[in-house]
Design a protein around this motif. Sequence first.
Motif, PDB file in Angstrom:
ATOM      1  N   THR A  32       0.687  -1.064   0.020  1.00 34.26           N
ATOM      2  CA  THR A  32      -0.007  -0.109   0.051  1.00 34.26           C
ATOM      3  C   THR A  32       0.862   1.218  -0.008  1.00 34.26           C
ATOM      4  O   THR A  32       0.676   2.333  -0.791  1.00 34.26           O
ATOM      5  N   ALA A  33       1.860   1.503   0.998  1.00 28.00           N
ATOM      6  CA  ALA A  33       2.895   2.341   0.984  1.00 28.00           C
ATOM      7  C   ALA A  33       3.535   2.493  -0.151  1.00 28.00           C
ATOM      8  O   ALA A  33       3.765   3.760  -0.837  1.00 28.00           O
ATOM      9  N   PHE A  34       4.013   1.378  -0.722  1.00 25.19           N
ATOM     10  CA  PHE A  34       4.810   1.422  -2.023  1.00 25.19           C
ATOM     11  C   PHE A  34       4.074   1.786  -3.119  1.00 25.19           C
ATOM     12  O   PHE A  34       4.781   2.934  -3.895  1.00 25.19           O
ATOM     13  N   THR A  35       2.969   1.532  -3.221  1.00 23.45           N
ATOM     14  CA  THR A  35       2.141   1.986  -4.684  1.00 23.45           C
ATOM     15  C   THR A  35       1.816   3.401  -4.500  1.00 23.45           C
ATOM     16  O   THR A  35       1.650   4.070  -5.339  1.00 23.45           O
ATOM     17  N   ASP A  36       1.619   3.819  -3.377  1.00 22.22           N
ATOM     18  CA  ASP A  36       1.133   5.319  -2.790  1.00 22.22           C
ATOM     19  C   ASP A  36       2.240   6.057  -3.345  1.00 22.22           C
ATOM     20  O   ASP A  36       2.189   7.103  -3.873  1.00 22.22           O
ATOM     21  N   HIS A  37       3.565   5.594  -3.183  1.00 17.90           N
ATOM     22  CA  HIS A  37       4.791   6.661  -3.544  1.00 17.90           C
ATOM     23  C   HIS A  37       4.837   6.816  -4.967  1.00 17.90           C
ATOM     24  O   HIS A  37       5.055   7.621  -5.504  1.00 17.90           O
ATOM     25  N   VAL A  38       4.544   5.525  -5.840  1.00 18.72           N
ATOM     26  CA  VAL A  38       4.677   5.533  -7.006  1.00 18.72           C
ATOM     27  C   VAL A  38       3.443   6.603  -7.541  1.00 18.72           C
ATOM     28  O   VAL A  38       3.743   7.271  -8.563  1.00 18.72           O
ATOM     29  N   ILE A  39       2.294   6.455  -7.094  1.00 16.78           N
ATOM     30  CA  ILE A  39       1.058   7.206  -7.596  1.00 16.78           C
ATOM     31  C   ILE A  39       1.225   8.619  -7.264  1.00 16.78           C
ATOM     32  O   ILE A  39       1.263   9.608  -8.223  1.00 16.78           O
TER      33      ILE A  39
ATOM     34  N   LEU B 115      -5.545  -7.086  -6.665  1.00  8.46           N
ATOM     35  CA  LEU B 115      -5.396  -6.005  -7.092  1.00  8.46           C
ATOM     36  C   LEU B 115      -6.420  -4.818  -6.569  1.00  8.46           C
ATOM     37  O   LEU B 115      -6.302  -3.739  -6.013  1.00  8.46           O
ATOM     38  N   SER B 116      -7.620  -5.393  -6.501  1.00 12.15           N
ATOM     39  CA  SER B 116      -8.873  -4.777  -6.205  1.00 12.15           C
ATOM     40  C   SER B 116      -8.651  -4.298  -4.526  1.00 12.15           C
ATOM     41  O   SER B 116      -8.870  -3.029  -4.604  1.00 12.15           O
ATOM     42  N   ALA B 117      -8.341  -5.110  -3.904  1.00 10.78           N
ATOM     43  CA  ALA B 117      -8.322  -4.682  -2.522  1.00 10.78           C
ATOM     44  C   ALA B 117      -6.735  -3.702  -2.402  1.00 10.78           C
ATOM     45  O   ALA B 117      -7.017  -3.087  -1.584  1.00 10.78           O
ATOM     46  N   LEU B 118      -5.842  -4.016  -3.175  1.00 15.00           N
ATOM     47  CA  LEU B 118      -4.619  -3.111  -3.044  1.00 15.00           C
ATOM     48  C   LEU B 118      -4.907  -1.808  -3.411  1.00 15.00           C
ATOM     49  O   LEU B 118      -4.834  -0.655  -2.698  1.00 15.00           O
ATOM     50  N   GLU B 119      -5.921  -1.723  -4.616  1.00 11.90           N
ATOM     51  CA  GLU B 119      -6.175  -0.225  -4.932  1.00 11.90           C
ATOM     52  C   GLU B 119      -7.029   0.358  -3.927  1.00 11.90           C
ATOM     53  O   GLU B 119      -6.905   1.705  -3.914  1.00 11.90           O
ATOM     54  N   ASP B 120      -8.038  -0.430  -3.517  1.00 12.12           N
ATOM     55  CA  ASP B 120      -8.883   0.197  -2.456  1.00 12.12           C
ATOM     56  C   ASP B 120      -8.198   0.791  -1.178  1.00 12.12           C
ATOM     57  O   ASP B 120      -8.354   1.941  -0.777  1.00 12.12           O
ATOM     58  N   ALA B 121      -7.021   0.104  -0.708  1.00  9.22           N
ATOM     59  CA  ALA B 121      -6.160   0.349   0.365  1.00  9.22           C
ATOM     60  C   ALA B 121      -5.378   1.760   0.121  1.00  9.22           C
ATOM     61  O   ALA B 121      -5.332   2.749   0.971  1.00  9.22           O
ATOM     62  N   VAL B 122      -5.041   1.716  -1.412  1.00  5.93           N
ATOM     63  CA  VAL B 122      -4.259   2.989  -1.454  1.00  5.93           C
ATOM     64  C   VAL B 122      -5.189   4.126  -1.557  1.00  5.93           C
ATOM     65  O   VAL B 122      -4.657   5.292  -0.959  1.00  5.93           O
ATOM     66  N   ALA B 123      -6.397   3.908  -2.154  1.00  5.85           N
ATOM     67  CA  ALA B 123      -7.318   5.049  -2.254  1.00  5.85           C
ATOM     68  C   ALA B 123      -7.846   5.667  -0.863  1.00  5.85           C
ATOM     69  O   ALA B 123      -7.652   6.712  -0.607  1.00  5.85           O
ATOM     70  N   ARG B 124      -7.822   4.465   0.147  1.00  5.90           N
ATOM     71  CA  ARG B 124      -8.202   5.094   1.297  1.00  5.90           C
ATOM     72  C   ARG B 124      -7.001   5.813   2.122  1.00  5.90           C
ATOM     73  O   ARG B 124      -7.338   6.779   2.959  1.00  5.90           O
ATOM     74  N   THR B 125      -5.888   5.502   1.683  1.00  3.64           N
ATOM     75  CA  THR B 125      -4.802   5.959   2.308  1.00  3.64           C
ATOM     76  C   THR B 125      -4.570   7.416   1.795  1.00  3.64           C
ATOM     77  O   THR B 125      -4.188   8.433   2.544  1.00  3.64           O
TER      78      THR B 125
ATOM     79  N   GLN C  31     -10.810  12.229   6.027  1.00  7.16           N
ATOM     80  CA  GLN C  31     -11.529  11.402   7.159  1.00  7.16           C
ATOM     81  C   GLN C  31     -10.847  11.454   8.725  1.00  7.16           C
ATOM     82  O   GLN C  31     -10.968  10.599   9.383  1.00  7.16           O
ATOM     83  N   GLY C  32     -10.074  12.548   8.736  1.00  8.28           N
ATOM     84  CA  GLY C  32      -9.336  12.706   9.993  1.00  8.28           C
ATOM     85  C   GLY C  32      -8.098  12.018  10.090  1.00  8.28           C
ATOM     86  O   GLY C  32      -7.717  11.681  11.170  1.00  8.28           O
ATOM     87  N   GLY C  33      -7.618  11.498   9.048  1.00 11.14           N
ATOM     88  CA  GLY C  33      -6.290  10.720   9.127  1.00 11.14           C
ATOM     89  C   GLY C  33      -4.932  11.819   9.192  1.00 11.14           C
ATOM     90  O   GLY C  33      -5.080  12.961   9.665  1.00 11.14           O
ATOM     91  N   GLY C  34      -3.805  11.081   8.715  1.00 16.54           N
ATOM     92  CA  GLY C  34      -2.871  11.665   8.838  1.00 16.54           C
ATOM     93  C   GLY C  34      -2.474  12.649   7.568  1.00 16.54           C
ATOM     94  O   GLY C  34      -3.287  12.794   6.921  1.00 16.54           O
ATOM     95  N   ALA C  35      -0.957  12.776   7.329  1.00 17.29           N
ATOM     96  CA  ALA C  35      -0.756  13.492   6.418  1.00 17.29           C
ATOM     97  C   ALA C  35      -1.046  13.117   4.996  1.00 17.29           C
ATOM     98  O   ALA C  35      -1.045  11.806   4.802  1.00 17.29           O
ATOM     99  N   ALA C  36      -1.502  13.827   4.069  1.00 17.41           N
ATOM    100  CA  ALA C  36      -2.083  13.215   2.705  1.00 17.41           C
ATOM    101  C   ALA C  36      -0.757  13.160   1.663  1.00 17.41           C
ATOM    102  O   ALA C  36       0.448  13.780   2.096  1.00 17.41           O
ATOM    103  N   SER C  37      -0.701  12.544   0.811  1.00 16.68           N
ATOM    104  CA  SER C  37       0.232  12.445  -0.340  1.00 16.68           C
ATOM    105  C   SER C  37      -0.189  13.894  -1.095  1.00 16.68           C
ATOM    106  O   SER C  37      -0.913  14.307  -1.149  1.00 16.68           O
ATOM    107  N   PRO C  38       1.192  14.363  -1.736  1.00 21.12           N
ATOM    108  CA  PRO C  38       1.131  15.695  -2.088  1.00 21.12           C
ATOM    109  C   PRO C  38       0.061  15.993  -3.033  1.00 21.12           C
ATOM    110  O   PRO C  38      -0.298  17.206  -3.310  1.00 21.12           O
TER     111      PRO C  38
END
Length: 643
Positions: free
Chosen positions: A221-228, A261-271, A277-284
């Motif tokens: 999840t974190a890895f894919t978020d970095h790439v996106i 892939l469906s679960a991963l894409e969903d997890a990245v979207a939610r991250t 939703q009151g979470g931490g820092a967003a991706s840029p």
Amino acid sequence: MRRSIATVSLSGTLEEKLSAAAEVGFDGVEIFENDLIASPLAPREIRALAGELGLTIDLYQPFRDFEGVDDTRLAANLRRAEAKFALMVELGVDTLLVCSNATPSAIGDDARSATQLRALAETAEPYGVRVAYEALAWGSHVSTYGHSWRIVEAADHPSLGVCLDSFHILSRDDDPAGIRDIPAEKIFFLQLADAPRMDMNVLQWSRHHRCFPGQGGFDLTAFTDHVIAAGYRGPLSLEVFNDVFRASDPDRTAADALRSLSALEDAVARTREAPEQGGGAASPDAGNASVRLKRLPDLVPAEGLGFVEVAADDPASARTRAVLSALGFAHTRDHRSKPVELWEHGRTRILLNSADPRLGHTWSGDAAVTALGVDVADPEQVAARAERLSAPALSRRRDPSEARLRAVAAPDGTAVFLCPPGSAGGADWTEDFSAPAVDHRREGAPTPITGIDHIGLHQPFDHFDEASLFYQALFGLSPSENTDLASPDGLVRSRVLTRPGPEPGPRIALNVSVLGRGPQADAAGGAQHIALACDDIVAVARAMAAAGEPPIRVSDNYYDDLAARTGLSPARCELMRGLGLLYDSDGAGEFLHLYSPLLDGRLFFEVVQRIDGYEGYGAVNTHVRMAAHRAERRAEHRAERGA
């Protein structure tokens, strides 16, 4: 985002692989060169077939050991590459994967490699082909993505970029955060694979033990978020080398792959949406409208097990009734339209099914767990999520007046019923059990059983990781590390899935015979069992013995060793010896457990007592149980032969 899969991830011919990928809904494929070479179809015919199936061909791979060579080898490599570029035009694919040189003769000179890769890109450009340079984790000189990017940057050609592969990066514990500094237009392709953490040669690890996202130990999840976040907008593509997948049904494997892939894409979207939703820092670029990540229906956590269903035909059904009665269960009611008995101990429920084939369950004829009733707050939303996760809904014969329980099939064929709120209190599905019970030793002696502690489900050899991902993605359960258990008949691997937090929800232990030795090894692994929780295991053991169904006998050697390696008093050890109790501790709490005999060679019950927060499962004692059950089974076989 578009979803793709490398043909090397699936078994079968190239034509079968393309068909499997298209059938489950992939958008594209990577063509692995060996698959094309072995195919009787010409490249243009493969291109046409993919188009008919609705697939794009997103990558051709691999092109090996190109750069870091002398001038003579470079000339030969460029001729080899030009032939591949012409083939790619016929195939209709515009990106070639070039791996970093892994030969002993490779020259470690970045300037030379940059110059040679630029020459390759210049050769590719007239064909409309791009070159994606990938750092192999075992590359002779280039083994990190940062190094490969520096060479691509120095080469400075529009047709040359990098391919980022999660395995090559995360297997080296390389920090993927630096991916964000690579210009988006230079990330040509993304390949995703998970893997269990293993201490072994990285090449062998890569070639044999990769798995789909969510089935291993990498944070994809974190890895894919970095790439996106870097601006990548190409396909999310799976490249998984795995010995089991290479021998499994490609349709099942493709469905498992798309679920991951469906679960991963969903997890990245939610991250990426966490700040809203009151979470931490967003991706840029979290608000960038060009990032189109597909969301699943919100996860509804599993709260517990409303029931466990056991299928058992005579004589196993009679033995199951006897053991349930000895454990303090009462046969209270029968289903009004199906051959299913309801056995209750307080609010703990076991269904005994006489195996009506119309119920649609996968059942081998042995006594076995065939269905779970999982308590969830919103069954309809869970069912919708299951559909998006390629988990097929089960059709059921149901009278119009009966409860409308949604059900899906787990990978091993277990029926998973989605029980709505209130069912544990006697509403909904329990009202279908309205017929008076036929008297089968109806009342057991009172025992201090308090609920279902966990379920042990044996998995077919090629469904173990698939089942783990199924329960994770559908119910939010988290897997433990694998535990390897030494059975007298071979190694058994176990993984427990629970819900994180103070209230663990259902605990599901998945077990598999590591060498996949077939039904006998499967049964010897003791993979089908129901573990019942209690607050006084001594009372349970005594009640079982009084009812004529005592726990299995444990060897005297076990108790002699227990006395030697623990601080337990002689009196306590002797009490456990007399009752067949086993013991474990984790430094803080203690664990006492016992086992019933095998029912029809496959199913057994376990009773456990957790003291002072013990969280394990007594794995240290599993080999003792396996040996005792094996001895029991052999004795029965000898008796049958003697008869």
